[in-house]
Design an enzyme around this catalytic site. Structure first.
Site, PDB file in Angstrom:
ATOM      1  N   THR A 115       0.845  -1.210   0.000  1.00 21.64           N
ATOM      2  CA  THR A 115       0.000   0.000   0.000  1.00 21.64           C
ATOM      3  C   THR A 115       0.873   1.251   0.000  1.00 21.64           C
ATOM      4  O   THR A 115       0.581   2.231  -0.692  1.00 21.64           O
ATOM      5  CB  THR A 115      -0.902  -0.002   1.260  1.00 21.64           C
ATOM      6  OG1 THR A 115      -1.658  -1.205   1.245  1.00 21.64           O
ATOM      7  CG2 THR A 115      -1.810   1.210   1.297  1.00 21.64           C
ATOM      8  N   THR A 135      -0.377  -3.491   9.744  1.00 25.41           N
ATOM      9  CA  THR A 135      -0.065  -4.868   9.363  1.00 25.41           C
ATOM     10  C   THR A 135       0.237  -5.682  10.612  1.00 25.41           C
ATOM     11  O   THR A 135       0.885  -5.189  11.549  1.00 25.41           O
ATOM     12  CB  THR A 135       1.127  -5.019   8.389  1.00 25.41           C
ATOM     13  OG1 THR A 135       1.557  -6.386   8.390  1.00 25.41           O
ATOM     14  CG2 THR A 135       2.324  -4.164   8.742  1.00 25.41           C
ATOM     15  N   ASP A 137       2.200  -7.984  10.491  1.00 26.32           N
ATOM     16  CA  ASP A 137       3.605  -8.405  10.345  1.00 26.32           C
ATOM     17  C   ASP A 137       4.576  -7.427  11.010  1.00 26.32           C
ATOM     18  O   ASP A 137       5.734  -7.771  11.227  1.00 26.32           O
ATOM     19  CB  ASP A 137       3.962  -8.532   8.854  1.00 26.32           C
ATOM     20  CG  ASP A 137       3.216  -9.663   8.181  1.00 26.32           C
ATOM     21  OD1 ASP A 137       2.671 -10.523   8.901  1.00 26.32           O
ATOM     22  OD2 ASP A 137       3.159  -9.683   6.936  1.00 26.32           O
TER      23      ASP A 137
HETATM   24  O1  F6P Z   1       0.501  -9.249   5.411  1.00 23.98           O
HETATM   25  C1  F6P Z   1      -0.261  -9.846   6.379  1.00 23.98           C
HETATM   26  C2  F6P Z   1      -0.403 -11.333   6.134  1.00 23.98           C
HETATM   27  O2  F6P Z   1      -1.316 -11.840   7.070  1.00 23.98           O
HETATM   28  C3  F6P Z   1       0.892 -12.130   6.163  1.00 23.98           C
HETATM   29  O3  F6P Z   1       1.364 -12.407   7.459  1.00 23.98           O
HETATM   30  C4  F6P Z   1       0.491 -13.357   5.403  1.00 23.98           C
HETATM   31  O4  F6P Z   1       1.629 -13.980   4.843  1.00 23.98           O
HETATM   32  C5  F6P Z   1      -0.422 -12.820   4.352  1.00 23.98           C
HETATM   33  O5  F6P Z   1      -0.927 -11.594   4.849  1.00 23.98           O
HETATM   34  C6  F6P Z   1      -1.580 -13.715   3.989  1.00 23.98           C
HETATM   35  O6  F6P Z   1      -2.263 -13.116   2.952  1.00 23.98           O
HETATM   36  P1  F6P Z   1      -3.711 -13.510   2.443  1.00 23.98           P
HETATM   37  O7  F6P Z   1      -4.712 -13.051   3.451  1.00 23.98           O
HETATM   38  O8  F6P Z   1      -3.854 -12.794   1.145  1.00 23.98           O
HETATM   39  O9  F6P Z   1      -3.738 -15.003   2.318  1.00 23.98           O
END
Ligand code: F6P
Length: 357
Positions: A115, A135, A137
């Protein structure tokens, strides 16, 4: 003339998005009263490209502090495709055109690393942009913390707590796979909070020999169970030498996407201890934000409102040494914040005898 403020949420959702939207809106109304109008853009940049937006009513921001997800909807719109025409649509031109059509004075983009790359691109294209870092993360460059992270730590910790008791009852190893493809913050924090014995994160490649040695050492001390907190992006030392594509191809050939199931099988084969896998998955991104995240979201949101009234654009809100401030988008876009070797929290883990693989 009323100030027109656009707002969108993009990328993976997380607890605290609505609390941040509310923080922005309440603080804007507080500062500007009737002189501000908030325009909600649906589904992130996808809605900005296709022109899905609405002028929001003031009451839409009430009662959302505790609500998970995002009232605006979200979508992943990969940055690397932003300059690629699809179905004859020039996405960057479409976003600029819709920004104009909405008669926006500025646009607030709530999201993670992807983003922020697009936010920076739009800023460089001349739009007035303010970013807000979300996030689970916790890997956005230039801020000590992102909203969503601590809620996810709480949820992941609860998952570890719950497998702890069943691991003890059955004398098993439990491998808990936590989110985080590139960054190990969530696994590191939840692992420490949940009392994990072994923590494996993408930044520190492991060897299965070290993992099993840690389990066997515990067994020799009479501890018949072990808890592993493993980031979804964890990799062993051999895989770390491969390119991502090669690593994924090798795993697909062996029938794995993440290392977790392979680790569990190897533990059983090498140590003879029964082992189970637990994957909390998207639960880590769901539900109500923790009190910490509600406070952080309110701090960030209200600060963004101040930036709007100061007309300070081309920036993203950040927490630096316990103070809310901002970074220039151009200084942080395209960078990420991973767990560096020597980080204090790694030292804590090692001092506690936690194996990092
Ligand atoms: O970026 C956040 C996150 O939850 C990551 O930790 C994970 O790898 C990814 O998104 C999962 O993405 P999606 O919800 O698109 O499967």
């Amino acid at each position: 003339m009323k100030k027109r403020v656009g707002i969108l949420t993009s990328g993976g959702d997380c607890p605290g998005l609505n609390a941040t939207i509310r923080g922005v809106a309440k603080a804007l109304y507080q500062r500007m009263g009737e002189n501000v109008e908030i325009i909600g853009i649906s589904n992130g940049y996808s809605g900005l490209i296709s022109g899905e937006w609405r002028v929001m009513r003031r009451d839409e921001f009430s009662g959302i502090l505790t609500v998970g997800g995002t009232i605006l909807g979200t979508k992943r719109t990969p940055f690397k495709l932003m300059r690629v025409e699809e179905g004859g649509v020039d996405k960057v031109e479409a976003m600029k055109k819709n920004y104009k059509e909405m008669r926006l004075d500025c646009l607030l983009c709530l999201g993670g690393n992807g983003t922020h790359k697009t936010a920076n691109l739009l800023s460089q294209e001349g739009l007035n942009i303010i970013g807000l870092p979300k996030t689970i993360d916790n890997d956005i460059y230039g801020t000590d913390v992102t909203f969503g992270f601590h809620s996810a730590v709480d949820i992941a910790t609860e998952a570890i707590d719950r497998v702890h008791t069943t691991a003890g009852s059955h004398s098993r190893c439990m491998v808990v796979e936590l989110m985080g493809n590139k960054a190990g913050w969530l696994t590191l924090y939840a692992g420490i909070a949940g009392g994990a014995d072994i923590i494996l994160i993408p930044e520190l490649p492991y060897t299965i020999e070290n993992v099993c040695a840690a389990i066997e050492k515990r067994a020799s001390q009479g501890k018949s169970f072990s808890i592993l907190a493993v980031a979804e992006g964890a990799m062993d030392a051999k895989e770390a030498r491969m390119k991502r594509k090669e690593r994924m191809a090798k795993r697909a050939e062996e029938g794995y996407t993440t290392a977790t199931n392979r680790i569990a099988k190897d533990i059983e084969r090498i140590t003879g201890i029964e082992t189970r896998v637990c994957v909390p998955g998207h639960m880590q991104r769901g539900g109500s934000p923790s009190p910490y995240d509600r406070v952080l979201a309110t701090q960030f949101g209200s600060y963004a409102a101040k930036m709007v009234s100061d007309e300070n654009y081309g920036i993203t809100v950040a927490m630096k040494n316990n103070h809310v401030g901002e970074n220039k988008l151009e200084d942080i876009a395209g960078k990420s914040r991973l767990v560096p070797e020597g980080h204090g929290m790694l030292e804590v883990a090692r001092r506690m005898g936690i194996s990092m693989g």
